[in-house]
Design an enzyme around this catalytic site. Sequence first.
Site, PDB file in Angstrom:
ATOM      1  CB  THR A 195     -51.389  -7.257  -0.908  1.00 42.86           C
ATOM      2  OG1 THR A 195     -52.454  -6.666  -1.633  1.00 42.86           O
ATOM      3  CG2 THR A 195     -50.165  -7.297  -1.763  1.00 42.86           C
ATOM      4  CD  GLU A 340     -47.572  -5.156  -2.822  1.00 43.01           C
ATOM      5  OE1 GLU A 340     -47.005  -5.611  -1.812  1.00 43.01           O
ATOM      6  OE2 GLU A 340     -48.671  -4.579  -2.789  1.00 43.01           O
ATOM      7  CE  LYS A 449     -49.014  16.173   6.333  1.00 42.96           C
ATOM      8  NZ  LYS A 449     -49.224  16.266   4.915  1.00 42.96           N
ATOM      9  CD1 TRP A 454     -47.181  13.515   8.076  1.00 39.50           C
ATOM     10  CD2 TRP A 454     -45.434  12.694   6.944  1.00 39.50           C
ATOM     11  NE1 TRP A 454     -47.540  13.428   6.753  1.00 39.50           N
ATOM     12  CE2 TRP A 454     -46.491  12.925   6.035  1.00 39.50           C
ATOM     13  CE3 TRP A 454     -44.239  12.168   6.462  1.00 39.50           C
ATOM     14  CZ2 TRP A 454     -46.373  12.664   4.671  1.00 39.50           C
ATOM     15  CZ3 TRP A 454     -44.122  11.904   5.111  1.00 39.50           C
ATOM     16  CH2 TRP A 454     -45.180  12.145   4.218  1.00 39.50           C
TER      17      TRP A 454
HETATM   18  P1  ADP Z   1     -49.835  -6.538   3.763  1.00 39.34           P
HETATM   19  O1  ADP Z   1     -49.633  -5.148   3.249  1.00 39.34           O
HETATM   20  O2  ADP Z   1     -50.647  -7.367   2.893  1.00 39.34           O
HETATM   21  O3  ADP Z   1     -50.034  -6.610   5.249  1.00 39.34           O
HETATM   22  P2  ADP Z   1     -47.098  -7.201   3.451  1.00 39.34           P
HETATM   23  O4  ADP Z   1     -46.537  -8.269   4.255  1.00 39.34           O
HETATM   24  O5  ADP Z   1     -46.781  -7.141   2.040  1.00 39.34           O
HETATM   25  O6  ADP Z   1     -48.569  -7.377   3.625  1.00 39.34           O
HETATM   26  O7  ADP Z   1     -46.847  -5.846   4.190  1.00 39.34           O
HETATM   27  C1  ADP Z   1     -45.852  -4.987   3.785  1.00 39.34           C
HETATM   28  C2  ADP Z   1     -45.804  -3.829   4.715  1.00 39.34           C
HETATM   29  O8  ADP Z   1     -45.509  -4.242   6.043  1.00 39.34           O
HETATM   30  C3  ADP Z   1     -44.743  -2.841   4.383  1.00 39.34           C
HETATM   31  O9  ADP Z   1     -45.130  -1.989   3.333  1.00 39.34           O
HETATM   32  C4  ADP Z   1     -44.569  -2.125   5.705  1.00 39.34           C
HETATM   33  O10 ADP Z   1     -45.556  -1.139   5.903  1.00 39.34           O
HETATM   34  C5  ADP Z   1     -44.798  -3.213   6.711  1.00 39.34           C
HETATM   35  N1  ADP Z   1     -43.523  -3.731   7.184  1.00 39.34           N
HETATM   36  C6  ADP Z   1     -42.882  -4.844   6.787  1.00 39.34           C
HETATM   37  N2  ADP Z   1     -41.734  -4.999   7.480  1.00 39.34           N
HETATM   38  C7  ADP Z   1     -41.638  -3.952   8.318  1.00 39.34           C
HETATM   39  C8  ADP Z   1     -40.672  -3.523   9.282  1.00 39.34           C
HETATM   40  N3  ADP Z   1     -39.571  -4.217   9.542  1.00 39.34           N
HETATM   41  N4  ADP Z   1     -40.910  -2.370   9.943  1.00 39.34           N
HETATM   42  C9  ADP Z   1     -42.022  -1.645   9.711  1.00 39.34           C
HETATM   43  N5  ADP Z   1     -42.958  -1.991   8.817  1.00 39.34           N
HETATM   44  C10 ADP Z   1     -42.776  -3.129   8.132  1.00 39.34           C
END
Ligand code: ADP
Length: 557
Positions: A195, A340, A449, A454
């Site tokens: 990640t 994950e 916040k 929020w």
């Molecule tokens: P990294 O955290 O390494 O950038 P990931 O691709 O695993 O990579 O990121 C996952 C995160 O991306 C999610 O936990 C969320 O916060 C965000 N995310 C993914 N898809 C969406 C979406 N459609 N809308 C909003 N946030 C998103």
Amino acid sequence: MPALNATQPPFGLMQDWPLTVDRVLEHARVNHGHREIVSRSVEGPIVRETYADLYARARQVSTALLEDNVQPGDRIATLAWNGARHMELWFGAMGIGAVLHTVNPRLFPEQIAWIINDAGDTHLFFDLTFLPIVEQLAEKCPAVRRWVLMTDEAHAPPAGKIPNLAIYESFIAGKSRDVTWGNFDERTAAGLCYTSGTTGNPKGVLYSHRSNVLHSLTSLQRDSLGFSVDDVIMPIVPLFHANAWGITFSAPAVGAKLVMPGSKMDGPSIYELMDAEKVTFSAAVPTVWLMLKQYLEETGKKLPHLDRIVVAGSAVPEAILRSYEDDYGVKVFHAWGMTEMSPLGSMGATTPEFREQGKDAVQRNKLKQGRPSFGVEMKIVDDNGNELPRDGKTTGHLVVRGPAIAGAYFKNAGGNILDKDGYFDTGDVAHICPLGYMQITDRAKDVIKSGGEWISSIDIENIAVGHPAVANAAAIGLAHPKWDERPLLVIELKPGQSASREDILGFLTGKIAKWWMPDDVAFVEKIPLGATGKLNKLQLRQTFRGYTWPEQAVAAR
Ligand code: ADP
């Protein structure tokens, strides 16, 4: 019950057919052997290969790796674009029980070296594009005993600084295809992906064969990716970003044709390949869709073949959704997931309740992140882990559970990551409505916040990018003398466009709650993006730390 099976009572009597990914490609070879994988090669030409070819060449990769003394569980890394050779490596390595580790080349070389060393990679395969990076990496990664340049001898560089360098086509040339795939426990590790780690060091997510196969089956439900043999699929999302959302497995599982964009990720190149190969389905992050939309607007071109797209990775802005659906006749599906989760978590398929309310309601609802498919359980909880109501209003921590969701990180980094019921905290803050649609309001670490409440930075950003002069927007929470934090809206304008603070705030007025209104607008040349194309808010918060709010903003609140 009488004994049914000599091994253990009371088992059913069905076959034991381990869920290993080699079976996916075996299925494609037997049933869809002639279907194509079309790749824009890094060398330039468009290359065509069938699933039968892919199968044969992946087996040569397996033999080459075995002859190079690769053992089950060894990590084989790639720094590569989307293309057929990259897929050959996936199946070639996974088939013999090695772990295919996709490394994100957009990270800084020091981060890449750190990840390769943490993973303990023994081999690294890389595209020609990344030769300069690999020249820097070679001495920093002593455990890598073979570097393989993914090209042929004609394109190989003169002997350089990289020790133990092999050239892919020679590395696999003439190797036996007579190799055993699978034949091991379905829980065997298959893939590794780190990640991006905006806080702390990156952590490895170690997929298993079983999790990959189950994720493919889950994603093939019609309310998820729902692929068919009739589809021509272009994964623009990179293979190094969370398995290209599983497409490397789900496309061969149904025999869909694949179109791989290689290193050319600009609007004209993507469009040209999409049009020439009659792509029906594609998947990418919002920034890619924004870029393609700009290209379509500039050229007046249309998308006659494209049937549907999936937008995920960050929230889809309304302007993108409406433009693709209304101007280009493309169905837009908004998905959410994370590395994950292999990575798909939810998808915005429309339920009859919304369809009956008409197009506007359907499109507004598509801005939510959607519903989980079978195979993913999700709920929202408070700070103490108590489940919160699904009323579409109450926000809480989004937690998930399922067979393709991480149970621990590689080398147990970060320790225990599950709660007492086996749920994983996604780090996202969301609400869920009574019909099951989940909407992300923020990442826990990006939450603003204000006075104990929020504010959704995502909502503010999505509306702001609808302003015609705005290229990108990020809302960040900054310290405020009275309210702890207030939102600052950071704006990147489109080239040649102008807009004032008042224009932007006026555009937001009436579209968001009054108390969400950013207290100021800052204009920047370029909003920083992370390695997976997301807004880098950590960097923005650092840039604007100690920001002086305008007098009237402090006085007004
Ligand atoms: P990294 O955290 O390494 O950038 P990931 O691709 O695993 O990579 O990121 C996952 C995160 O991306 C999610 O936990 C969320 O916060 C965000 N995310 C993914 N898809 C969406 C979406 N459609 N809308 C909003 N946030 C998103």
